[in-house]
Design an enzyme around this catalytic site. Structure first.
Site, PDB file in Angstrom:
ATOM      1  N   GLU A  63     102.268  59.340  80.729  1.00 47.39           N
ATOM      2  CA  GLU A  63     101.262  59.995  80.501  1.00 47.39           C
ATOM      3  C   GLU A  63     101.044  60.819  79.081  1.00 47.39           C
ATOM      4  OE1 GLU A  63     101.094  61.910  84.178  1.00 47.39           O
ATOM      5  OE2 GLU A  63     100.651  60.352  85.464  1.00 47.39           O
ATOM      6  N   ASP A 121     100.612  69.434  80.743  1.00 48.15           N
ATOM      7  CA  ASP A 121     100.014  69.043  81.551  1.00 48.15           C
ATOM      8  C   ASP A 121     100.069  69.380  83.000  1.00 48.15           C
ATOM      9  OD1 ASP A 121      98.553  66.999  83.185  1.00 48.15           O
ATOM     10  OD2 ASP A 121      99.693  65.322  82.427  1.00 48.15           O
ATOM     11  N   LYS A 161     100.706  59.692  95.328  1.00 53.79           N
ATOM     12  CA  LYS A 161     101.618  59.438  93.956  1.00 53.79           C
ATOM     13  C   LYS A 161     102.918  60.054  94.301  1.00 53.79           C
ATOM     14  CE  LYS A 161     101.388  59.926  88.931  1.00 53.79           C
ATOM     15  NZ  LYS A 161     100.453  60.373  88.109  1.00 53.79           N
ATOM     16  N   ASP A 164      94.485  55.988  84.442  1.00 54.63           N
ATOM     17  CA  ASP A 164      95.078  57.102  84.779  1.00 54.63           C
ATOM     18  C   ASP A 164      95.245  57.058  86.419  1.00 54.63           C
ATOM     19  OD1 ASP A 164      96.078  59.464  85.145  1.00 54.63           O
ATOM     20  OD2 ASP A 164      94.295  60.691  84.338  1.00 54.63           O
TER      21      ASP A 164
END
Ligand code: AMP
Length: 579
Positions: free
Chosen positions: A147, A169, A70, A9
């Site tokens: 994800e 999330d 990211k 992850d």
């Protein structure tokens, strides 16, 4: 060469690496390395820093530290660090190399292959950049997966019948919500929406701003241009925010935050959970709007959902659980550590690719809710024997939860704390585990109600430690009792949850009832309970009937004969329709 494929992850805030061993997925790394901050830094003294040391340096030297890389993946813009220019892929590769090293140390062998997760909304360019980052780090990226798909795999949804799950999330820097469909063992993202600029960092910032205002007011010092002090303020805010997920109040503390006239100024700001929740309420509401948007995109109703999975560290906030539960009318799944679920799911995908068998993850949970007896005041009437839950059933242990309770009258100097385990909204219909009394209570001011903080600590051995603290004097009383504990897979938990939700209203008639039901009313209730038990009703009818029966109990408890008669009449109609 090793055939092992690890699951990674690669998060905006934190990253983790996992593997399936002996059929079960595990996060790799020593206790302090299980989750590493996605931060890279350069220090003249220590050289290149990755993870926790880099995050620590951020407070001291934010200009030589890179966070949230990211967000720049797939972007041609370079990043400057340590006097050199790097592509976002290269910065990400530092993090991946660190994860590779953690995994190699744990497994005592070199590793070359990985499955890496990305947000469902990532474009081809962003996915390609992630793959390149893996290659730069010396990893062959066997597959890039979404994800939410990874989260669904961690929860074992690929083993279940056709299901529609919402994956909510909320991490440190981003928020995503996806609708995931399972069909014939294949997991697919049907719709996805999110906000790449919303997450735990924003909550920290709101809290830090609030504390900075208090600090400026108290010391007449403005911190606006003091980057280091602001970074430390943020760190204190994050620590306080995390405390507020379990406790009702917390303090932001930083020694020597600034100075004035050569004298050190310390930060010490108390904040209550409710106050914090009010500060971020608008941000949380935005996330609900996103759920609705995804629902519309997929042309579905909320009632079509079978499961809701909570993923990302910020979903540990009780306000998130409550809000999502309210909106979806489902009890969200949060048993798997929310900041580990995606990495664990990536490991499951890796094992599937490698042809390895995978069992479900097992978690230690409280199979029953735990709480205390309280009273409710409705329209000026005191309704006794209410059950106030501190730890919801199926919460992963160990766990600590705290709530504040008020005395009924300003001169009340004693509170009896009765600890129960069970699901009935009527306290005495649950199992009494123990009780104790806290005495000599004092109010903070004459005429105000005394209050206590009640804290539940459930340890790994199944012992529940209960402590009540007078919020004004700090005086304490406590007890420890043995509570029931279980080791279950997420699928077993979901099944138990479904079964219990239809049984919750079927508890025994409360022994302390104020109104005795006549035979006819009792027979009606028996018919209602039987209908709930036989499982013939759909979810909506079952919930309505359950609510009606609970209402009858409450009316009976409170001695409200008029309300009781009205509800019994409603029950007659409902039974006529349902039977
Ligand atoms: P993730 O990106 O999923 O690793 O989530 C990181 C975010 O979760 C950070 O903003 C953390 O401050 C936040 N977080 C972690 N634990 C908690 C907690 N117990 N309560 C509230 N937020 C938390």
């Amino acid at each position: 060469m090793s055939d092992i494929i690890v699951g990674i992850d690669l998060g905006t805030t934190n990253s983790a690496v996992a593997i399936v061993q002996n059929g079960r997925p595990y996060i790799l790394g020593k206790e302090d390395q299980r989750i590493i901050p996605s931060v890279v830094g350069y220090s003249k003294q220590a050289g290149w820093l990755v993870g926790r040391p880099a995050l620590n340096q951020y407070v001291l030297d934010p200009d030589n530290t890179v966070r949230s890389i990211k967000r720049k993946m797939g972007n041609p813009e370079n990043v400057k660090l340590g006097g050199r220019e790097f592509t976002p892929q290269e910065i990400s590769a530092f993090i991946l190399r660190e994860l590779k090293a953690i995994a190699e140390e744990a497994l005592e062998q070199p590793l070359e292959k990985a499955v890496i997760t990305v947000p469902a909304y990532f474009t081809d360019a962003q996915r390609q950049a992630t793959k390149e980052a893996g290659e730069i780090a010396g990893l062959e990226v066997t597959r890039i997966i979404n994800e939410p798909t990874a989260a669904a795999l961690a929860y074992g949804l690929n083993h279940e019948e056709d299901q529609l799950a919402l994956v909510y999330d909320l991490g440190g820097g981003t928020f995503d919500v996806s609708l995931v469909e399972m069909s014939g063992g294949v997991v697919e993202v049907r719709a996805s929406h999110g906000d790449t600029q919303l997450g735990g960092d924003d909550f920290d910032e709101r809290l830090a701003k609030h504390a900075a205002k208090l600090f400026t007011k108290k010391h007449k010092v403005d911190l606006k241009d003091n980057r280091r002090a602001l970074a430390r303020m943020n760190r204190a805010a994050e620590a306080a925010k995390i405390h507020l997920s379990d406790l009702t109040e917390a303090t932001l503390r930083e020694e020597y935050l600034a100075e004035k006239d050569n004298k050190p100024l310390h930060l010490e700001a108390k904040v209550e959970r409710q106050e914090f929740q009010d500060m971020i309420d608008d941000l949380l509401k935005q996330t609900i709007k996103s759920i609705d948007r995804v629902r519309q995109d997929a042309e579905l109703n909320v009632a079509d959902l079978n499961r809701v999975l909570l993923v990302g560290g910020s979903t540990r906030m009780p306000a998130v659980w409550d809000m999502v539960a309210d909106f979806t009318n489902l009890e969200p799944d949060a048993e798997i550590n929310p900041d580990e679920a995606v990495a664990l799911g990536a490991a499951v995908q890796a094992a599937i690719i490698a042809g390895q068998p995978v069992d479900s993850i097992l978690v230690d949970v409280t199979p029953y809710s735990l709480g205390i007896e309280s009273v409710k005041i409705v329209a000026g009437n005191i309704i006794p024997d209410q059950y106030s839950v501190l730890i919801r059933r199926n919460t992963t242990v160990p766990v600590t939860k705290e709530e504040t309770y008020y005395a009924l009258y300003p001169d009340q100097d004693t509170i009896e704390v009765k600890v129960y385990q069970g699901e009935s909204s009527i306290a005495s219909a649950n199992t009494l585990l123990g009780d104790f009394t806290i005495e000599e209570l004092k109010a903070s001011q004459p005429g105000k109600l005394p209050s206590v903080n009640v804290r539940f600590d459930f340890d790994v051995n199944g012992m529940l430690h209960v402590r009540a603290t007078d919020r004004h004097t700090g005086k304490q009383a406590n007890t420890s009792v043995q509570a029931t504990q279980a080791r279950l897979s997420p699928a077993e938990i979901a099944k138990a949850r479904h079964e219990i939700s239809s049984l919750a209203a079927i508890g025994a008639t409360p022994p302390s009832a104020n109104v005795i039901l006549d035979e006819e009313a009792q027979a009606l209730l028996d018919r209602g309970r039987a209908l709930l038990k036989d499982g013939s009703l759909n979810d909506e009818d079952s919930a309505d009937l359950q609510e009606l029966i609970e209402g009858i109990y409450t009316a009976q408890q409170s001695g409200d004969r008029e309300e009781l008669d009205d509800l019994l009449e409603e029950l007659v109609d409902a039974l006529f329709d349902l039977e």
